[in-house]
Each structure stands twice: as C-alpha cells, then as structure tokens.
Design a protein around this motif. Sequence first.
Motif: not given
Length: 360
Positions: A182-188, A205-206
């Motif tokens: 989740r953090q990886w996706a949100q950072a990008r 997560f969602a």
Amino acid sequence: MSTNEYVLNMRQVSVDSKTRKNILSIENFAVRPGELVAVLGPNGAGKSTLLRTINLLQPYRGEMQLFGQDVRNANKTLLRRRSALVFQETLLLDDTVFNNVAKVLKFRGTPTHKIKQTVHTALATFGCEHLANQSARSLSGGEAKRVCIACGLVADSELLLLDEPSASLDVGIRPQMIEKIRQWAQARGSAVILVSHNFTDILHFADRAIALFDGCIIQDDNLETIIRRPANEQLARLVGIDNIIPCHVERSSRESFIKLANGIKFLYAGEITKPITACCLSADTFNLYDASSSMRHKLCSVIIEGLVERVLNGIGICSIWVKVGEQTLIARVPRNHIFGNIYPHEMIQLAFNPKDAHFV
C-alpha cells in the motif's frame, strides 16, 4: 468524467470458454489513478480472470480502455508494460533472485546504470535483499512470494494487479507485506486492484471494493458499506456477518413489521422496497439491555431474551453466544459496558436499534 481520467474503464466486457459462458460479465468497472480497489468473491467467481483480462492476457468481448486508450486500437505490448500483474502462483525464472527482478526492468528499457540500485531497493522493501544471489528454485514458498511481489512492483507501474499477494506468506508477516505494498503504491501514485481471500488484507488496504459473484459485479461501494450492508445473503456470509436470521415482512395499513424466525417481531420505520428473506445483524450492534435506562432508549430498541451458551472474554471485548428460540446469536459487547459477570446457562437480554438491521 472522460475516459482519459481513468487508468481502467471497462464496459460490457464478457469472457466465455468452450465449457462455460459468462466466466466474466462486467457491465461497468472503472478505476481512477491512485485508487486502491479490492475484489471480493468466492472461489470460481471470476476474480483471477478479471485481472488477466485487464492485463490483456485473456480474450474478451466488449470495450476496454487502459490509460485513456482504446485497447482495440492501441499497442497492447506497450499498454501491458504500463501495468504489472502478480500472479497467485509463484512464477520465477530458473535464475538468481536478483536477475529475476532485474529482467523486469530490462524488458521495460530501464537504463543499465539504474537497474542495480532499483532492484536492491525493491528486494529490501519486501524483506528479501539477503536472497539476491540465491537461485529462485531454492526459495521457500514465502520467500518466492515476496520475490514475486518485488518483481511486480519494481517497475513502478501505473496499475498494479495483485492476485492473492499474501498467499504462502507466514501469518505473522502478512499485514506487514500488505502495508508495504500500500505504501509503495501510494508513494508512486499507482492504482491497485487487489484480489484476496484474506479479509484482513482487504480491511487494511482498500477503501473501495467490488463483490464478484458468477462473473458479475453485484456491489461496488466503499468497504464499510459492503461489510455493513451487503447486497445479498451470499455476500453477507462472505464478509462474515455474524447473525443472518430468516425473516419476512408483515404489513399493516401504515406500518411494516419484521418477523424473525426466532419469534422476535419489531416495528421497522425504514423503507423496504424489495422482497427480503433475511435480517443481517453484526455482533457489535447488540448491547446488554439495561432496564434502568431512559424510556427513550427502551422505545427505540428491540429487546431479545435468550440463554447464554458461551462467553469468550477478549481484550476489551466480550463475545456472547445467546440461544434465542432455535437460533444462536452472537453479540460482541465492550467489557466496560458489562457490570459483573455473565455465565453460561443464565438468561440475559440483548438490545439493538432497528436502524442497524440490514435486510437481504
């Protein structure tokens, strides 16, 4: 909203096979940039087929746009490279862990001088940097799964498709891995579509979820609504509604009464616009009935009397199994709302507000 404001937009998309029609039948499904969407559904519902279709690995009929482009008129290879699919199975090449992850970047044309650091960052993030020089064939199931996640996320794709990413992982590290994804996706700013049978994954997560049954989306809503007000009894059981009680409506000239299978009958002030067969009550909607409370509390509550079958004292919560008629109800009550002790084989009274009842 125009189609180019979505990373994914599907309309009237269907998938058949030689032996079965309507493996997938999606009327409308769209995902915005950066959106985190979970997919719920039983085995055979079409969840994996949905991900493969979005990744252009599955023939389909209908209309689909990816990143604002009509798939029919676009370069499918280039579109596929803008997304990443992590399969449920651990699919790795017979090579080192480092080379497995690096090949993802090479296929996408990443400059050679950037590959080494990018790979090590991805491996470190998902707890497998120490495996970099090992053969992928020597890994345990959990190690291989973490490497597959690193392979899926290393290219910083605009759309991540994750099929059971916590499968094969030890129970203790599942929440940690899901949070890192989740953090990886949100950072990008990546959009994610996550399929998982582990409901805890989805809760952490969602915000939005779709429920898929027999290839069709039966509910597309925020997660809280799907959990509290599922579209049908099948979904209510899937999301773990504690109490699903057969019921029917009895109508008078001006009022509607709900009659439960355990003999309880109560006035329902809300609107019921379709036939119903069951009343859904989450365990945390119940309170212990306090006869000394205000009259207003008594008037707005449904009172249920039953025999205690079991008591489980948890941290801050007391779970109580109560036999009412031929049914056993489960109530979860904050321990600070309980004065004294509750024992099996004693009679107690539970109360709930009819507004908390959901009918399917």
